[in-house]
Design an enzyme around this catalytic site. Structure first.
Site, PDB file in Angstrom:
ATOM      1  N   LYS A 237       0.812  -1.223   0.000  1.00 59.03           N
ATOM      2  CA  LYS A 237       0.000   0.000   0.000  1.00 59.03           C
ATOM      3  C   LYS A 237       0.844   1.271   0.000  1.00 59.03           C
ATOM      4  CE  LYS A 237      -4.192  -1.902   2.102  1.00 59.03           C
ATOM      5  NZ  LYS A 237      -5.118  -1.866   3.265  1.00 59.03           N
ATOM      6  N   HIS A 288      -5.297 -12.331   0.750  1.00 56.02           N
ATOM      7  CA  HIS A 288      -6.602 -11.961   0.187  1.00 56.02           C
ATOM      8  C   HIS A 288      -7.203 -13.084  -0.665  1.00 56.02           C
ATOM      9  CE1 HIS A 288      -6.984  -7.890   1.644  1.00 56.02           C
ATOM     10  NE2 HIS A 288      -5.750  -7.614   1.254  1.00 56.02           N
TER      11      HIS A 288
END
Length: 375
Positions: A237, A288
């Site tokens: 990120k 994820h």
């Protein structure tokens, strides 16, 4: 019991065997156990322990023990009190090049503290690091006065010299791992500060994942790799624009594409750290993914997803649900757990959902809020 002649005559083979076991050991405690077993099995010592320096406290705490350590008060004293650097026996070992042998600790001021614990025969071996600092001490004992034989002294000196080499190497490796862990956690906290995460997410989700993993039987090496992956799980990120990262509502299709890209970006960054184990990389790359194959980036399913990533995925979602985010309120513990259980076998590994429930329930049984396990 004195050293059997067969052991004395075959000391080189024993030393080689211990060296091979020590070099293959993943950590210092594991490396010490064969040495302690050899001492207790082949000398009159009834118990032995290896103590390692914990620098901030200037105290040597047991990393491995073997044999009879005496009654519970003695074991507790050794386990929790350790050997302070100011203890006379530790002072005697400082700078001493050889093993110290005591036939009767009542007669020797350096060892008098052990006489108070009903340990009368004692040998103490110093372990130094490459800079000459005393980083450990190996102790073997009897509960009655004992004159250590020449053969026993030879055996003890031989195996403790080997232990010194192993301990110095493994101590250095553990210090390096500790430094890596501190740096990775600091990096995770920096990422957390930039992200829209609730403060403390990194430490909370790491602590919860470790508790679940420990209940599932992961060993200390696997737990460390899981922690390292947890610290860096969202490192990708760093390349996501603030307008996307801090967006207060539902993401657009383009924003969502950028956000999903943090996984591959994180893996690319993490692989630049050559000391990261594969398990840590798995957590970063695959947390994820979904049990039913509907996750990203690879659409892996079931046990094709590594266990550490499956563990972390459940814990990450739980912590996200029970804390405020720019786009949602904080859910209650029960709301979050009900949501996770509703996705048991679809989003999440059913077994891990069950274990998470057990971990959280154990806190409530102890009279603590479920969130207490994250502290």
């Amino acid at each position: 019991m004195s050293v059997p002649s067969s052991v004395s005559n075959n000391l080189p083979a024993l030393t080689l065997h211990l060296a091979q076991q020590g070099l293959a050991a993943p950590d210092l405690g594991s490396a010490m156990m064969p040495v302690l077993d050899a001492l207790v099995g082949n000398t009159s010592a009834v118990g032995a322990a290896y103590f390692q320096l914990r620098a901030p406290e200037q105290t040597y705490y047991p990393r491995a023990t073997c044999g009879d350590l005496g009654p519970e008060p003695l074991r507790r004293a050794l386990q929790h009190g350790g050997l302070p650097a100011t203890l006379p026996i530790v002072q005697a070992l400082q700078g001493h090049p050889d093993v110290l042998f005591f036939e009767d600790t009542r007669l020797m001021p350096e060892a008098a503290a052990f006489a108070e614990l009903a340990i009368f025969g004692l040998c103490a071996a110093p372990v130094y690091d490459r800079q000459g600092q005393l980083v450990g001490a190996l102790l073997a004992h009897t509960f009655e006065p004992y004159a250590w034989t020449g053969a026993e002294r030879t055996l003890i000196r031989s195996v403790t010299s080997l232990l010194g080499l192993l301990a110095a190497r493994l101590d250095a490796e553990e210090r390096e791992r500790d430094a890596h862990e501190s740096a990775l956690r600091a990096l995770g906290l920096c990422l957390e500060a930039r992200d829209a995460e609730t403060q403390g997410h990194t430490d909370r989700v790491t602590a919860l994942a470790v508790q679940v993993a420990r209940r599932l039987g992961l060993d200390e090496t696997e737990l460390r790799a899981l922690r390292w992956g947890a610290y860096l799980h969202d490192i990708g990120k760093i390349g996501i624009p603030d307008a996307v990262l801090r967006h207060p509502g539902q993401l657009s299709t383009d924003m969502w594409t950028l956000m999903r890209g943090h996984v591959q970006g994180g893996l690319q960054l993490a692989t630049q750290l050559p000391f990261l184990p594969q398990t840590a990389l798995d957590v970063i790359a695959l947390h994820h993914e979904r049990w039913d194959g509907g996750g990203y980036p690879h659409g892996k399913r079931g046990e094709d997803i590594p266990l550490a990533a499956r563990i972390f995925a459940v814990c990450d979602v739980y912590d996200a649900l029970i804390n405020v985010r720019p786009y949602k309120r904080a859910w209650t513990h029960q709301e979050a757990l009900t949501h996770i259980q509703a996705h048991r076998g679809t989003h999440f590994d059913p077994r891990i959902v069950d274990v998470l429930g057990e971990v959280l329930a154990s806190a409530e049984t102890a009279g603590e809020p479920a969130q207490a396990v994250l502290a």
